[in-house]
Design an enzyme around this catalytic site. Structure first.
Site, PDB file in Angstrom:
ATOM      1  N   LYS A 140      17.261   3.472   1.166  1.00 18.27           N
ATOM      2  CA  LYS A 140      18.165   3.354   2.317  1.00 18.27           C
ATOM      3  C   LYS A 140      19.304   2.414   1.927  1.00 18.27           C
ATOM      4  O   LYS A 140      19.274   1.225   2.252  1.00 18.27           O
ATOM      5  CB  LYS A 140      17.407   2.766   3.520  1.00 18.27           C
ATOM      6  CG  LYS A 140      16.329   3.648   4.094  1.00 18.27           C
ATOM      7  CD  LYS A 140      15.932   3.223   5.503  1.00 18.27           C
ATOM      8  CE  LYS A 140      14.796   2.249   5.519  1.00 18.27           C
ATOM      9  NZ  LYS A 140      14.141   2.108   6.841  1.00 18.27           N
ATOM     10  N   LYS A 163       0.812  -1.185   0.000  1.00 20.05           N
ATOM     11  CA  LYS A 163       0.000   0.000   0.000  1.00 20.05           C
ATOM     12  C   LYS A 163       0.864   1.260   0.000  1.00 20.05           C
ATOM     13  O   LYS A 163       0.396   2.344  -0.306  1.00 20.05           O
ATOM     14  CB  LYS A 163      -0.872   0.031   1.264  1.00 20.05           C
ATOM     15  CG  LYS A 163      -1.773  -1.153   1.440  1.00 20.05           C
ATOM     16  CD  LYS A 163      -2.499  -1.047   2.820  1.00 20.05           C
ATOM     17  CE  LYS A 163      -3.183  -2.340   3.172  1.00 20.05           C
ATOM     18  NZ  LYS A 163      -3.669  -2.313   4.572  1.00 20.05           N
ATOM     19  N   PHE A 222      13.890   4.457  10.596  1.00 20.96           N
ATOM     20  CA  PHE A 222      12.551   4.001  10.220  1.00 20.96           C
ATOM     21  C   PHE A 222      11.652   5.215  10.034  1.00 20.96           C
ATOM     22  O   PHE A 222      11.470   6.016  10.961  1.00 20.96           O
ATOM     23  CB  PHE A 222      11.960   3.040  11.254  1.00 20.96           C
ATOM     24  CG  PHE A 222      10.773   2.315  10.696  1.00 20.96           C
ATOM     25  CD1 PHE A 222      10.949   1.181   9.912  1.00 20.96           C
ATOM     26  CD2 PHE A 222       9.501   2.796  10.901  1.00 20.96           C
ATOM     27  CE1 PHE A 222       9.861   0.529   9.342  1.00 20.96           C
ATOM     28  CE2 PHE A 222       8.401   2.157  10.343  1.00 20.96           C
ATOM     29  CZ  PHE A 222       8.587   1.017   9.567  1.00 20.96           C
ATOM     30  N   ASP A 250      14.807  -0.954   0.998  1.00 20.35           N
ATOM     31  CA  ASP A 250      15.494  -1.263   2.242  1.00 20.35           C
ATOM     32  C   ASP A 250      16.502  -2.380   1.934  1.00 20.35           C
ATOM     33  O   ASP A 250      17.590  -2.101   1.421  1.00 20.35           O
ATOM     34  CB  ASP A 250      14.386  -1.642   3.236  1.00 20.35           C
ATOM     35  CG  ASP A 250      14.848  -1.918   4.638  1.00 20.35           C
ATOM     36  OD1 ASP A 250      15.167  -0.962   5.346  1.00 20.35           O
ATOM     37  OD2 ASP A 250      14.885  -3.088   5.023  1.00 20.35           O
TER      38      ASP A 250
HETATM   39  P1  IMP Z   1      12.849  -4.377   1.013  1.00 22.06           P
HETATM   40  O1  IMP Z   1      12.327  -5.590   0.308  1.00 22.06           O
HETATM   41  O2  IMP Z   1      13.626  -4.780   2.256  1.00 22.06           O
HETATM   42  O3  IMP Z   1      13.632  -3.444   0.143  1.00 22.06           O
HETATM   43  O4  IMP Z   1      11.605  -3.675   1.632  1.00 22.06           O
HETATM   44  C1  IMP Z   1      10.942  -2.628   1.092  1.00 22.06           C
HETATM   45  C2  IMP Z   1       9.627  -2.454   1.824  1.00 22.06           C
HETATM   46  O5  IMP Z   1       9.837  -2.412   3.231  1.00 22.06           O
HETATM   47  C3  IMP Z   1       8.981  -1.138   1.481  1.00 22.06           C
HETATM   48  O6  IMP Z   1       8.096  -1.264   0.416  1.00 22.06           O
HETATM   49  C4  IMP Z   1       8.255  -0.780   2.764  1.00 22.06           C
HETATM   50  O7  IMP Z   1       6.958  -1.364   2.745  1.00 22.06           O
HETATM   51  C5  IMP Z   1       9.046  -1.428   3.849  1.00 22.06           C
HETATM   52  N1  IMP Z   1       9.927  -0.458   4.540  1.00 22.06           N
HETATM   53  C6  IMP Z   1      11.271  -0.414   4.504  1.00 22.06           C
HETATM   54  N2  IMP Z   1      11.758   0.598   5.238  1.00 22.06           N
HETATM   55  C7  IMP Z   1      10.678   1.227   5.758  1.00 22.06           C
HETATM   56  C8  IMP Z   1      10.537   2.389   6.610  1.00 22.06           C
HETATM   57  O8  IMP Z   1      11.493   3.053   7.042  1.00 22.06           O
HETATM   58  N3  IMP Z   1       9.253   2.733   6.921  1.00 22.06           N
HETATM   59  C9  IMP Z   1       8.161   2.046   6.463  1.00 22.06           C
HETATM   60  N4  IMP Z   1       8.261   0.966   5.664  1.00 22.06           N
HETATM   61  C10 IMP Z   1       9.507   0.559   5.310  1.00 22.06           C
END
Ligand code: IMP
Ligand code: MG
Length: 184
Positions: free
Chosen positions: A135, A46, A156, A107
């Site tokens: 990040k 979302k 975060f 992330d």
């Molecule tokens: P990844 O697969 O680890 O790159 O995760 C990405 C997903 O993690 C994003 O689409 C977010 O839903 C969630 N996410 C990562 N960091 C944050 C944050 O600082 N705040 C809120 N959601 C986050």
């Protein structure tokens, strides 16, 4: 404007987000005009819904939109490392379509690297990625987005679509969530 009581500080202001959206939409217009293909903006639910809504208003070339929902986070602030598709695309032929995935934040990089491979396997003509925030310090797999609003430190963050425990998505800015909210 009063700051939400759970937000430590504003990291990306409404004004900065507006200029990011203008810059990226101009880059997209430039890169995708006259391709002769369909152009699909794919919103990852979302968290990306606010960014996508704003971006698509500024893009001037014709676009189609669609949505996928995936989960990599469990409850809280830690990624689980496994990607589950909760809502999939139901069109079968993507051979005439350039897909641009719109994400709120990168992330570990697992979600987008998985999705790029998945959509290429579905036969898309091309698959690129666009994220509001990145990040890079948190990366677990090698991944670089094609379009990026800005990089942020390992904090975060919530707001502008981003949540903690389904809250704070409607804030108009991106703010650092107070640690006391999630380390109780
Ligand atoms: P990844 O697969 O680890 O790159 O995760 C990405 C997903 O993690 C994003 O689409 C977010 O839903 C969630 N996410 C990562 N960091 C944050 C944050 O600082 N705040 C809120 N959601 C986050
Ligand atoms: Mg997300």
């Amino acid at each position: 404007m009063t700051l939400n009581k759970d937000v430590e500080s504003i990291l990306v202001s409404e004004e900065e987000i507006e200029s990011i959206v203008k810059r990226i939409s101009a880059e997209i217009d430039r890169d995708y005009k006259d391709t002769g293909k369909k152009f699909l903006l794919l919103c990852i639910l979302k968290g990306s819904v606010v960014f996508m809504g704003e971006l698509m208003k500024h893009i001037t070339i014709p676009v189609e939109i669609d949505f996928m929902k995936v989960s990599s986070y469990g409850a809280g602030t830690q990624t689980s490392g496994r990607i589950n598709i909760m809502l999939d695309l139901h069109r079968s032929d993507f051979s005439d379509t350039d897909i641009l995935i719109i994400e709120d934040i990168i992330d570990s990089g697992r979600t987008l690297s998985y999705l790029v491979d998945y959509l290429k396997l579905k036969g898309a003509h091309s698959v690129k990625t666009c994220t509001l925030l990145d990040k890079p310090d948190r990366r677990e797999v090698d991944f670089t987005p094609d379009y990026c609003g800005r990089t942020i430190p390992d904090e975060f963050v919530v707001g502008y679509g981003l949540d903690y425990d389904e809250k704070y998505r409607a804030l108009p800015y991106v703010g650092i969530l107070k640690r006391s909210v999630y380390s109780k």
